[in-house]
Design a protein around this motif. Structure first.
Motif, short mmCIF file in Angstrom:
data_model
loop_
_atom_site.label_atom_id
_atom_site.label_comp_id
_atom_site.label_asym_id
_atom_site.label_seq_id
_atom_site.Cartn_x
_atom_site.Cartn_y
_atom_site.Cartn_z
N UNK A 55 0.82 -1.22 0.00
CA UNK A 55 0.00 0.00 0.00
C UNK A 55 0.85 1.26 0.00
N UNK A 56 2.01 1.20 0.64
CA UNK A 56 2.89 2.37 0.66
C UNK A 56 3.34 2.74 -0.74
N UNK A 61 2.82 6.48 -5.31
CA UNK A 61 2.45 6.64 -6.73
C UNK A 61 1.39 7.72 -6.88
N UNK A 62 0.47 7.80 -5.92
CA UNK A 62 -0.55 8.85 -5.96
C UNK A 62 0.10 10.21 -5.71
N UNK A 63 1.02 10.27 -4.74
CA UNK A 63 1.76 11.51 -4.50
C UNK A 63 2.51 11.92 -5.76
N UNK A 116 7.64 8.01 4.74
CA UNK A 116 8.90 8.53 4.20
C UNK A 116 9.90 8.80 5.32
N UNK A 117 9.41 9.28 6.46
CA UNK A 117 10.30 9.57 7.60
C UNK A 117 10.79 8.27 8.24
N UNK A 118 9.88 7.30 8.37
CA UNK A 118 10.25 6.03 9.02
C UNK A 118 11.14 5.18 8.13
N UNK A 123 13.04 2.27 -1.30
CA UNK A 123 12.63 2.90 -2.58
C UNK A 123 11.53 3.92 -2.38
N UNK A 124 10.57 3.63 -1.48
CA UNK A 124 9.49 4.58 -1.18
C UNK A 124 10.06 5.89 -0.66
#
Length: 204
Positions: A55-56, A61-63, A116-118, A123-124
């Motif tokens: 899901x991440x 991809x939506x961002x 993104x922070x964690x 790749x995410x």
């Protein structure tokens, strides 16, 4: 035949993204399952996993879809910018902010930022950071363009000014997504107030 296969592949990808976007907004990111996304997109669960690992990946991809659209709009503005540095900067920032809730809700942005922070070295995380870098680079490009036109002092470090503008906007956008009661009007007013001294310093 290869052209048809590529078209079908792109169509499936768009259906998956549209389904995920709607479900993340309506049901919430945590409550949405890959199985539900697949059913809404009218594809198999395996097909979803062929495109996205989890899901991440779907969320980033939506961002990415959102950022690519605002970058295209921003490029059009830079090609014909307003003739005052304040107006040009505010116009570019408005493009970013006005589009920010088209695909993503505040809750979705919070999830995207948190992942993104964690996970900065995944790749995410790297993809999310790269999107921020592209936006920052576009703000720098705007300041450089205005400088060439004589609307920004020649001695100004255009890259530093652009990065400062983007970093402030990005920080305030984080405040915005954390604060449910804060509106886009509130956000724009806060950014304009904070950037006013810098805008005055940039003018010849």
């Amino acid at each position: 035949m290869s052209g048809l296969r590529e078209k079908q592949k792109a169509d499936r990808d768009q259906r998956i993204l549209k389904a995920a976007t709607r479900l993340f907004r309506d049901a919430g990111y945590d409550s949405t399952k890959i199985e539900t996304i697949a059913a809404k997109a009218k594809v198999s669960i395996g097909t979803v996993y062929n495109y996205y690992e989890n899901k991440g990946d779907l969320l980033v991809a939506i961002v990415s879809m959102e950022v690519n659209e605002v970058l295209r709009a921003g490029a059009g503005l830079i090609a014909r910018p307003p003739k005052k540095v304040e107006d040009a900067v505010q116009a570019l920032i408005s493009i970013y902010l006005d589009h920010s809730l088209v695909y993503l809700s505040k809750e979705m942005w919070r999830q995207a930022m948190a992942i993104a922070i964690r996970q900065p070295d995944t790749p995410y995380g790297r993809h999310y950071s790269a999107l921020d870098e592209r936006l920052a680079a576009q703000v720098c490009e705007l300041i450089e363009c205005l400088q060439v036109q004589g609307l920004v002092k020649p001695e100004v470090d255009a890259r530093a000014a652009g990065e400062t503008i983007f970093n402030n906007t990005n920080m305030m956008f984080t405040v915005f997504v954390k604060t449910e009661a804060m509106t886009l009007v509130d956000l724009k007013a806060a950014i304009a107030r904070q950037l006013k001294p810098l805008m005055q310093a940039l003018r010849p």
